[in-house]
Write a protein that holds these residues in place. Structure first.
Motif, PDB file in Angstrom:
ATOM      1  N   GLY A 118       0.797  -1.225   0.000  1.00 38.56           N
ATOM      2  CA  GLY A 118       0.000   0.000   0.000  1.00 38.56           C
ATOM      3  C   GLY A 118       0.825   1.268   0.000  1.00 38.56           C
ATOM      4  N   THR A 119       2.148   1.132  -0.080  1.00 42.41           N
ATOM      5  CA  THR A 119       3.042   2.292  -0.085  1.00 42.41           C
ATOM      6  C   THR A 119       3.872   2.371  -1.357  1.00 42.41           C
ATOM      7  OG1 THR A 119       3.203   2.174   2.323  1.00 42.41           O
ATOM      8  CG2 THR A 119       4.893   3.444   1.199  1.00 42.41           C
ATOM      9  N   ASP A 120       4.484   1.266  -1.734  1.00 44.43           N
ATOM     10  CA  ASP A 120       5.344   1.203  -2.918  1.00 44.43           C
ATOM     11  C   ASP A 120       4.527   0.699  -4.097  1.00 44.43           C
ATOM     12  OD1 ASP A 120       7.636   1.925  -1.356  1.00 44.43           O
ATOM     13  OD2 ASP A 120       7.713  -0.146  -0.638  1.00 44.43           O
ATOM     14  N   TRP A 121       4.311   1.562  -5.088  1.00 43.88           N
ATOM     15  CA  TRP A 121       3.428   1.251  -6.217  1.00 43.88           C
ATOM     16  C   TRP A 121       4.224   0.995  -7.479  1.00 43.88           C
ATOM     17  CZ3 TRP A 121      -1.610   0.511  -5.294  1.00 43.88           C
ATOM     18  CH2 TRP A 121      -2.126   0.990  -4.097  1.00 43.88           C
ATOM     19  N   PHE A 122       3.735   0.082  -8.311  1.00 39.24           N
ATOM     20  CA  PHE A 122       4.307  -0.129  -9.635  1.00 39.24           C
ATOM     21  C   PHE A 122       3.181  -0.298 -10.640  1.00 39.24           C
ATOM     22  CE2 PHE A 122       3.989  -4.290  -7.655  1.00 39.24           C
ATOM     23  CZ  PHE A 122       3.508  -5.104  -8.660  1.00 39.24           C
ATOM     24  N   ASN A 123       3.462   0.071 -11.880  1.00 33.75           N
ATOM     25  CA  ASN A 123       2.452   0.019 -12.934  1.00 33.75           C
ATOM     26  C   ASN A 123       2.132  -1.419 -13.317  1.00 33.75           C
ATOM     27  OD1 ASN A 123       2.377   2.810 -13.035  1.00 33.75           O
ATOM     28  ND2 ASN A 123       3.799   2.946 -14.732  1.00 33.75           N
ATOM     29  N   VAL A 150      -4.616 -13.803 -11.760  1.00 34.12           N
ATOM     30  CA  VAL A 150      -4.694 -14.624 -10.553  1.00 34.12           C
ATOM     31  C   VAL A 150      -3.637 -14.113  -9.567  1.00 34.12           C
ATOM     32  CG1 VAL A 150      -4.341 -16.945  -9.642  1.00 34.12           C
ATOM     33  CG2 VAL A 150      -5.572 -16.617 -11.785  1.00 34.12           C
ATOM     34  N   LEU A 151      -4.044 -13.944  -8.323  1.00 35.51           N
ATOM     35  CA  LEU A 151      -3.133 -13.429  -7.295  1.00 35.51           C
ATOM     36  C   LEU A 151      -2.634 -14.548  -6.398  1.00 35.51           C
ATOM     37  CD1 LEU A 151      -5.173 -10.296  -6.165  1.00 35.51           C
ATOM     38  CD2 LEU A 151      -3.279 -10.375  -7.796  1.00 35.51           C
ATOM     39  N   SER A 152      -1.359 -14.454  -5.991  1.00 33.29           N
ATOM     40  CA  SER A 152      -0.802 -15.424  -5.053  1.00 33.29           C
ATOM     41  C   SER A 152      -0.589 -14.803  -3.678  1.00 33.29           C
ATOM     42  CB  SER A 152       0.517 -15.990  -5.589  1.00 33.29           C
ATOM     43  OG  SER A 152       1.438 -14.950  -5.795  1.00 33.29           O
ATOM     44  N   SER A 153      -0.752 -13.478  -3.587  1.00 28.66           N
ATOM     45  CA  SER A 153      -0.637 -12.797  -2.297  1.00 28.66           C
ATOM     46  C   SER A 153      -1.586 -11.599  -2.301  1.00 28.66           C
ATOM     47  CB  SER A 153       0.802 -12.340  -2.047  1.00 28.66           C
ATOM     48  OG  SER A 153       1.190 -11.389  -3.016  1.00 28.66           O
ATOM     49  N   SER A 154      -1.898 -11.093  -1.121  1.00 29.09           N
ATOM     50  CA  SER A 154      -2.780  -9.931  -1.015  1.00 29.09           C
ATOM     51  C   SER A 154      -2.159  -8.752  -1.754  1.00 29.09           C
ATOM     52  CB  SER A 154      -3.004  -9.575   0.448  1.00 29.09           C
ATOM     53  OG  SER A 154      -3.686 -10.631   1.102  1.00 29.09           O
ATOM     54  N   THR A 155      -2.990  -7.998  -2.462  1.00 30.94           N
ATOM     55  CA  THR A 155      -2.502  -6.932  -3.334  1.00 30.94           C
ATOM     56  C   THR A 155      -3.407  -5.722  -3.224  1.00 30.94           C
ATOM     57  OG1 THR A 155      -1.664  -8.604  -4.870  1.00 30.94           O
ATOM     58  CG2 THR A 155      -1.914  -6.378  -5.732  1.00 30.94           C
ATOM     59  N   PHE A 156      -2.795  -4.538  -3.221  1.00 28.19           N
ATOM     60  CA  PHE A 156      -3.533  -3.278  -3.286  1.00 28.19           C
ATOM     61  C   PHE A 156      -3.583  -2.824  -4.742  1.00 28.19           C
ATOM     62  CE2 PHE A 156      -1.910  -3.349   1.008  1.00 28.19           C
ATOM     63  CZ  PHE A 156      -2.910  -2.765   1.766  1.00 28.19           C
ATOM     64  N   PHE A 157      -4.687  -2.181  -5.114  1.00 24.40           N
ATOM     65  CA  PHE A 157      -4.868  -1.649  -6.456  1.00 24.40           C
ATOM     66  C   PHE A 157      -5.260  -0.179  -6.354  1.00 24.40           C
ATOM     67  CE2 PHE A 157      -6.001  -6.106  -6.594  1.00 24.40           C
ATOM     68  CZ  PHE A 157      -5.390  -6.564  -7.745  1.00 24.40           C
ATOM     69  N   ASN A 180      -8.462   6.239  -4.517  1.00 21.69           N
ATOM     70  CA  ASN A 180      -8.216   5.535  -3.267  1.00 21.69           C
ATOM     71  C   ASN A 180      -7.792   4.117  -3.627  1.00 21.69           C
ATOM     72  OD1 ASN A 180      -9.013   7.703  -1.671  1.00 21.69           O
ATOM     73  ND2 ASN A 180     -11.150   7.046  -1.670  1.00 21.69           N
ATOM     74  N   SER A 181      -7.087   3.463  -2.748  1.00 16.04           N
ATOM     75  CA  SER A 181      -6.663   2.093  -3.031  1.00 16.04           C
ATOM     76  C   SER A 181      -7.686   1.109  -2.473  1.00 16.04           C
ATOM     77  CB  SER A 181      -5.287   1.816  -2.427  1.00 16.04           C
ATOM     78  OG  SER A 181      -5.315   1.929  -1.033  1.00 16.04           O
ATOM     79  N   VAL A 182      -7.683  -0.070  -3.064  1.00 10.08           N
ATOM     80  CA  VAL A 182      -8.532  -1.165  -2.605  1.00 10.08           C
ATOM     81  C   VAL A 182      -7.628  -2.384  -2.460  1.00 10.08           C
ATOM     82  CG1 VAL A 182      -9.219  -1.834  -4.949  1.00 10.08           C
ATOM     83  CG2 VAL A 182     -10.643  -2.465  -3.021  1.00 10.08           C
ATOM     84  N   ARG A 183      -7.867  -3.178  -1.427  1.00 12.32           N
ATOM     85  CA  ARG A 183      -7.031  -4.353  -1.164  1.00 12.32           C
ATOM     86  C   ARG A 183      -7.821  -5.616  -1.468  1.00 12.32           C
ATOM     87  NH1 ARG A 183      -6.055  -7.581   3.785  1.00 12.32           N
ATOM     88  NH2 ARG A 183      -4.017  -8.548   3.572  1.00 12.32           N
ATOM     89  N   SER A 184      -7.191  -6.494  -2.206  1.00 15.33           N
ATOM     90  CA  SER A 184      -7.755  -7.815  -2.457  1.00 15.33           C
ATOM     91  C   SER A 184      -6.947  -8.794  -1.613  1.00 15.33           C
ATOM     92  CB  SER A 184      -7.653  -8.176  -3.937  1.00 15.33           C
ATOM     93  OG  SER A 184      -8.201  -9.447  -4.168  1.00 15.33           O
ATOM     94  N   ALA A 185      -7.601  -9.382  -0.601  1.00 12.96           N
ATOM     95  CA  ALA A 185      -6.912 -10.276   0.326  1.00 12.96           C
ATOM     96  C   ALA A 185      -6.877 -11.695  -0.222  1.00 12.96           C
ATOM     97  CB  ALA A 185      -7.605 -10.264   1.679  1.00 12.96           C
ATOM     98  N   VAL A 186      -5.728 -12.321  -0.076  1.00 12.64           N
ATOM     99  CA  VAL A 186      -5.553 -13.717  -0.469  1.00 12.64           C
ATOM    100  C   VAL A 186      -5.187 -14.494   0.784  1.00 12.64           C
ATOM    101  CG1 VAL A 186      -4.186 -15.339  -1.831  1.00 12.64           C
ATOM    102  CG2 VAL A 186      -4.809 -13.113  -2.785  1.00 12.64           C
ATOM    103  N   ASP A 187      -6.037 -15.427   1.151  1.00 12.13           N
ATOM    104  CA  ASP A 187      -5.759 -16.290   2.304  1.00 12.13           C
ATOM    105  C   ASP A 187      -4.918 -17.466   1.831  1.00 12.13           C
ATOM    106  OD1 ASP A 187      -7.263 -14.724   4.074  1.00 12.13           O
ATOM    107  OD2 ASP A 187      -9.110 -15.754   3.484  1.00 12.13           O
ATOM    108  N   GLN A 188      -3.969 -17.838   2.640  1.00  9.04           N
ATOM    109  CA  GLN A 188      -3.137 -18.988   2.304  1.00  9.04           C
ATOM    110  C   GLN A 188      -3.974 -20.264   2.368  1.00  9.04           C
ATOM    111  OE1 GLN A 188      -0.040 -18.621   1.129  1.00  9.04           O
ATOM    112  NE2 GLN A 188      -0.475 -16.448   1.335  1.00  9.04           N
TER     113      GLN A 188
END
Length: 85
Positions: free
Chosen positions: A29-34, A48-55, A69-77
């Protein structure tokens, strides 16, 4: 093992009505990349996500850029059952 689906954000107006978009991703949620291949769409279809990611989305018009604003998609192990001995 699945995609969070399409992420969409409505434009709030401003600028000259002509917008360019760039979706960005972050693990913290701090370091962003395109996000690759996402520079022209108002909506974003996440892979497909392998870890929780902010968008978030960068919207540019008239030489200025605004960030959503950012939104987080949580990925449970995946739960792996233990072994009974």
């Amino acid at each position: 093992g699945s995609s969070p689906g399409q992420i969409s954000i409505s434009d709030s107006g401003g600028g000259n009505g002509s917008y360019t978009y760039q979706w960005q991703l972050s693990n913290n949620g701090t370091d962003w990349f395109n996000a690759s291949g996402s520079s022209s769409s108002q909506n974003y279809n996440s892979p497909v996500l392998s870890s929780s990611t902010f968008f978030r989305r960068a919207t540019s018009s008239c030489g200025a850029t605004a960030y959503s604003n950012s939104v987080r998609s949580a990925v449970d192990q995946q739960t792996v059952p233990g072994t009974i001995i």
